[in-house]
Design an enzyme around this catalytic site. Sequence first.
Site, PDB file in Angstrom:
ATOM      1  N   PHE A  97       6.337   2.154  -3.970  1.00 41.50           N
ATOM      2  CA  PHE A  97       7.720   2.368  -3.525  1.00 41.50           C
ATOM      3  C   PHE A  97       8.274   3.743  -3.884  1.00 41.50           C
ATOM      4  CE2 PHE A  97       7.492  -2.317  -3.844  1.00 41.50           C
ATOM      5  CZ  PHE A  97       7.710  -2.624  -2.509  1.00 41.50           C
TER       6      PHE A  97
ATOM      7  N   HIS B 245      10.082  -8.399   1.070  1.00 44.14           N
ATOM      8  CA  HIS B 245       9.821  -6.958   1.008  1.00 44.14           C
ATOM      9  C   HIS B 245      11.100  -6.207   1.362  1.00 44.14           C
ATOM     10  CE1 HIS B 245       8.044  -3.055   1.880  1.00 44.14           C
ATOM     11  NE2 HIS B 245       6.983  -3.465   1.209  1.00 44.14           N
TER      12      HIS B 245
ATOM     13  N   TYR C 246       3.016   4.559   0.939  1.00 40.61           N
ATOM     14  CA  TYR C 246       3.670   5.018   2.160  1.00 40.61           C
ATOM     15  C   TYR C 246       2.655   5.843   2.943  1.00 40.61           C
ATOM     16  CZ  TYR C 246       8.178   3.708   0.084  1.00 40.61           C
ATOM     17  OH  TYR C 246       9.222   3.017  -0.461  1.00 40.61           O
TER      18      TYR C 246
ATOM     19  N   ASP D 145       0.858  -1.181   0.000  1.00 37.46           N
ATOM     20  CA  ASP D 145       0.000   0.000   0.000  1.00 37.46           C
ATOM     21  C   ASP D 145       0.897   1.234   0.000  1.00 37.46           C
ATOM     22  OD1 ASP D 145       0.901  -0.163   2.647  1.00 37.46           O
ATOM     23  OD2 ASP D 145      -1.080  -0.159   3.541  1.00 37.46           O
TER      24      ASP D 145
END
Length: 191
Positions: free
Chosen positions: A47, A156, A36, A34
């Site tokens: 990202f 991740h 930031y 999702d």
Amino acid sequence: MKSELCMMFIPEAVFRAFTETPLADVRIVLLGQDPYHGKDQAHGLCFSVPDGVAIPPSLRNIFRELESDLQLTPPTSGNLSAWAARGALLLNTVLTVRGGEAASHANRGWERLTDAAIRIVSERQKPVVFVLWGKPAEQKVKLLDLSRHRMVVRAHPSPLSAHRGFLGTRPFSAIQQALRELGQPEFDFRL
């Protein structure tokens, strides 16, 4: 306090992943979780953060691996729009989030939309590389036609998991290799 509870997105940016990378141009699908959830960070590309916003730890780890893997100098901006313009669909599985609360909008309907987008890309004849970083992204493998497409799966890049399967695993070289296997030119990861 009230500002911390606001949604962390710019309304016109919620669907930016789709507008910056048209379906016909998609070569890579990079899936995140999702947006930031810090102030001014979200701008519609997974990202990525807008120019002038401090680079978050996950993105610092991505840049660290980019330097280690492909010997590319880490950029001073965390804006990944150049990747989107070159054919990387930078898609989160959830498109909004409540300020300061990661995954706060998970399981509220966004997944139906993003799953449909993933299926549409997977149903195309033109093969792509699906890049799945983290558990929410990995769960999307069931939507992929891997007889036609390639997949690169890693942990991740968050500081909580980067040392357990992201850092040192050369994901960018794996993406380039997958593109070569598909008979496509390598992707330009410079920023």
